[in-house]
Enzyme design. Sequence first.
Site, PDB file in Angstrom:
ATOM      1  N   LYS A 280      36.262  39.800  42.783  1.00 21.61           N
ATOM      2  CA  LYS A 280      37.542  39.079  42.883  1.00 21.61           C
ATOM      3  C   LYS A 280      38.810  39.930  43.533  1.00 21.61           C
ATOM      4  CE  LYS A 280      40.765  38.583  39.085  1.00 21.61           C
ATOM      5  NZ  LYS A 280      41.159  38.713  37.462  1.00 21.61           N
TER       6      LYS A 280
ATOM      7  N   TYR B 207      36.826  43.785  40.521  1.00 26.49           N
ATOM      8  CA  TYR B 207      38.331  43.304  40.541  1.00 26.49           C
ATOM      9  C   TYR B 207      39.154  44.008  41.413  1.00 26.49           C
ATOM     10  CZ  TYR B 207      42.872  41.548  39.088  1.00 26.49           C
ATOM     11  OH  TYR B 207      44.219  41.263  38.911  1.00 26.49           O
TER      12      TYR B 207
HETATM   13  C1  LIG Z   1      47.416  34.092  42.159  1.00 31.91           C
HETATM   14  C2  LIG Z   1      46.256  34.092  41.068  1.00 31.91           C
HETATM   15  O1  LIG Z   1      45.380  33.419  41.159  1.00 31.91           O
HETATM   16  N1  LIG Z   1      46.378  35.140  40.194  1.00 31.91           N
HETATM   17  C3  LIG Z   1      45.551  35.284  39.324  1.00 31.91           C
HETATM   18  C4  LIG Z   1      44.843  36.883  39.642  1.00 31.91           C
HETATM   19  C5  LIG Z   1      43.974  36.661  40.984  1.00 31.91           C
HETATM   20  O2  LIG Z   1      43.059  36.026  40.557  1.00 31.91           O
HETATM   21  C6  LIG Z   1      43.394  38.267  41.395  1.00 31.91           C
HETATM   22  O3  LIG Z   1      44.508  39.250  41.523  1.00 31.91           O
HETATM   23  C7  LIG Z   1      42.710  38.083  42.886  1.00 31.91           C
HETATM   24  O4  LIG Z   1      43.797  37.884  43.853  1.00 31.91           O
HETATM   25  O5  LIG Z   1      43.915  37.334  38.670  1.00 31.91           O
HETATM   26  C8  LIG Z   1      44.650  37.603  37.396  1.00 31.91           C
HETATM   27  O6  LIG Z   1      45.724  38.280  37.692  1.00 31.91           O
HETATM   28  C9  LIG Z   1      44.221  38.265  36.369  1.00 31.91           C
HETATM   29  O7  LIG Z   1      42.983  38.817  36.546  1.00 31.91           O
HETATM   30  O8  LIG Z   1      44.716  38.190  35.329  1.00 31.91           O
HETATM   31  C10 LIG Z   1      45.107  36.073  36.782  1.00 31.91           C
HETATM   32  C11 LIG Z   1      46.020  35.546  38.021  1.00 31.91           C
HETATM   33  O9  LIG Z   1      46.428  34.357  37.541  1.00 31.91           O
END
Ligand SMILES: CC(=O)N[C@H]1[C@H]([C@H](O)[C@H](O)CO)O[C@](O)(C(=O)O)C[C@@H]1O
Length: 314
Positions: A171, A143
């Site tokens: 991610k 991530y």
């Molecule tokens: C805009 C969006 O989808 N935000 C999601 C992000 C993104 O997937 C990640 O930052 C990659 O960009 O992951 C989370 O933060 C997470 O890890 O909890 C959930 C959040 O809802």
Amino acid sequence: MTLQTRRHPIAGNWATLLLPIADDDSIDFTALAREIDILIDARVDGIYSNGTAGEFHNQTEAEYDRIQEMLAGRCQAAGMAFVIGACQPDPVIMLARLRRAVPLKPLAIQVILPDWWPLTNQEAIDFLKRVSEAADGIPLILYNPPHAKRVLSPRDLSEVCRSCPSVVGIKLADGDAEWYAEARAHLSEFSLFVPGHHLATGMNAGVAAGAFSNVACLSPQGAQAWTDMMRTDIEAALSIEKRICAFMDDHVVPFRRDHGFSNAALDKLLAAIGNWGPVGTRLRWPYRSIDGQNAETLRETAHAMIPELFAPRR
Ligand SMILES: CC(=O)N[C@H]1[C@H]([C@H](O)[C@H](O)CO)O[C@](O)(C(=O)O)C[C@@H]1O
């Protein structure tokens, strides 16, 4: 593992566990259990814990253990796929969290790169190698959020992850057309997870495998239907995406841009707007929470702009 086989079948619409926080700042585990059961009933592609929205950066080790055991127990009983986030800015604590996640047999484990002093590529490789050994065959998802100390380019991500066969997915935040071209050039062997509200674009570009999704925060079941639609009618899914993005840009992002609220606060606001489970807008100290009254006001706007996300399951 060969380059062709590294792309793990893990894909689609992943719903994040959001922590119900009581007035005294404790985690309401009764509400958390109900939340997990609601997500299971929504038949999302999978449920994951301890992303940013799950406040992994603000919980004790005992709380971490209890959250993961609860998620694993309920998902395994229901046959629901789950991923555990062992993420933690401190590498020693992260490795220990990962070791305790392994016996729970999640489909994958998410980690970040240690996040106090930024790592060089070689240090990141050393980190991922040790983490891979400790993961004992469980696939890893790296991530690399847009707010990380070091946001790696697709080329750097490829260099770092290539030598660690356990890393099957990444991610990250996507970008413009140039970013997509770079991702295609360097990261095609990995399953990529883009922000939820860009999933149709990411799939249409042949780059995204799925999303750990803010759209699932708003409506787990609606996000699932929208994701399923991407496989059958991508044009319709893209047109819904335009309205999702307009809703986010006009009504959700201003809380961060103009008032300084965190991403987790925005995700909890989305869940309160969706009103599908016992998740309030409250974050743990010292982070500020968006007043729940805003959710009441925005619910009507969300339903008017993107009715598809709130339609009953067919
Ligand atoms: C805009 C969006 O989808 N935000 C999601 C992000 C993104 O997937 C990640 O930052 C990659 O960009 O992951 C989370 O933060 C997470 O890890 O909890 C959930 C959040 O809802």
